[in-house]
Design an enzyme around this catalytic site. Structure first.
Site, short mmCIF file in Angstrom:
data_model
loop_
_atom_site.label_atom_id
_atom_site.label_comp_id
_atom_site.label_asym_id
_atom_site.label_seq_id
_atom_site.Cartn_x
_atom_site.Cartn_y
_atom_site.Cartn_z
CB SER A 68 30.50 -9.12 -20.87
OG SER A 68 30.04 -8.32 -19.80
CE1 TYR A 115 31.64 -4.82 -24.38
CE2 TYR A 115 30.34 -5.43 -22.47
CZ TYR A 115 31.52 -5.46 -23.17
OH TYR A 115 32.60 -6.15 -22.66
#
Length: 252
Positions: A144, A157
């Site tokens: 990400s 996350y």
């Protein structure tokens, strides 16, 4: 199969996995997708991939359930045999989960769910599939852009994806003697159903992020899929242990 190569895409029944499966199929690879829950959705994805002229199949897999991996490897071997093959050429570790919240709101279950799926599952699936992966194969781990920039409520996350990037570099060294390339692709804000479809459906959020992106918009799933397909191609055969951010220049 035109190229004779076969790819496995985890979480391939929707979003980035769906787009990646189609991108690889358009380049002549046979594609096996995995799904956790919705078999009908997975079969629809298989049909979408087959429309490109490529072979496609779906297998059930919960990436957080490491104990199920031996049975999954057996299922995969049976599918490969149906295609007169014994090896995978490409593994795309796309399946992941994001549960977002402030420091005080994240629960132990939230933390464990993200780490079990995004880190533990990714590592042990690579371990389980390494004997099935052809020498000269490719592994792509989906990370990400949040490992580069920060956003409130994404701490666990982002940490899980940072761990995936470290795994990518280390495993590139370990698997290098087999000429297996291991890279990470880090999508930026993309219009999928991830996080409740926020980037796809929330016009105000899209507008705000578009204003902070060099190319002036959020990404589309197909753009991430095409980047992954390019990274596993022979054109980038000398690239390994790298993080490729595909974000249109978000939050620079």
């Amino acid at each position: 199969m035109e190229s004779g190569r076969i790819a496995l895409v985890t979480g391939g029944n929707r979003g980035l996995g769906w787009a990646t499966a189609r991108a690889l199929a358009r380049r002549g690879l046979g594609v096996i997708i995995t799904y956790r829950g919705d078999a009908r959705e997975a079969e629809e994805t298989v049909k979408n991939v087959q429309e490109t002229g490529a072979a496609a199949a779906a297998l059930r897999l919960d990436v957080s359930d490491v104990a199920s991996f031996p049975a999954f490897v057996s299922d995969l071997a049976a599918q490969l045999e149906r295609w007169d093959a014994t090896r995978l050429d490409v593994l795309v570790n796309n399946a992941g989960v994001g549960l977002f919240g402030s420091l005080e709101s994240v629960t132990v279950d939230d933390y464990d769910t993200m780490m079990d799926t995004n880190v533990r599952g990714t590592f042990f699936l690579i371990q389980a599939l390494a004997p099935v992966l052809a020498d000269g194969g490719r592994i792509i781990n989906v990370s990400s852009s949040l490992t580069r920039h920060t956003s409130a409520g994404t701490s666990v996350y982002s940490a899980s994806k940072a761990a995936v990037e470290v795994l990518t570099r280390t495993l590139a060294v370990e698997l290098g003697p087999r000429k297996i390339r291991v890279n990470a692709v880090a999508p930026g804000p993309t219009a999928t159903d991830f996080n409740g479809g926020a980037m796809r459906d929330d016009a105000r959020l899209r507008e705000g992020l578009s204003a902070q992106t060099a190319l002036g918009r959020v990404g589309e799933p197909q753009e991430i899929g095409d980047a992954i397909a390019a990274l596993v191609s022979e054109d980038l055969r000398w690239v390994t242990a790298q993080r490729l951010e595909v974000s249109g220049g978000a939050l620079l």
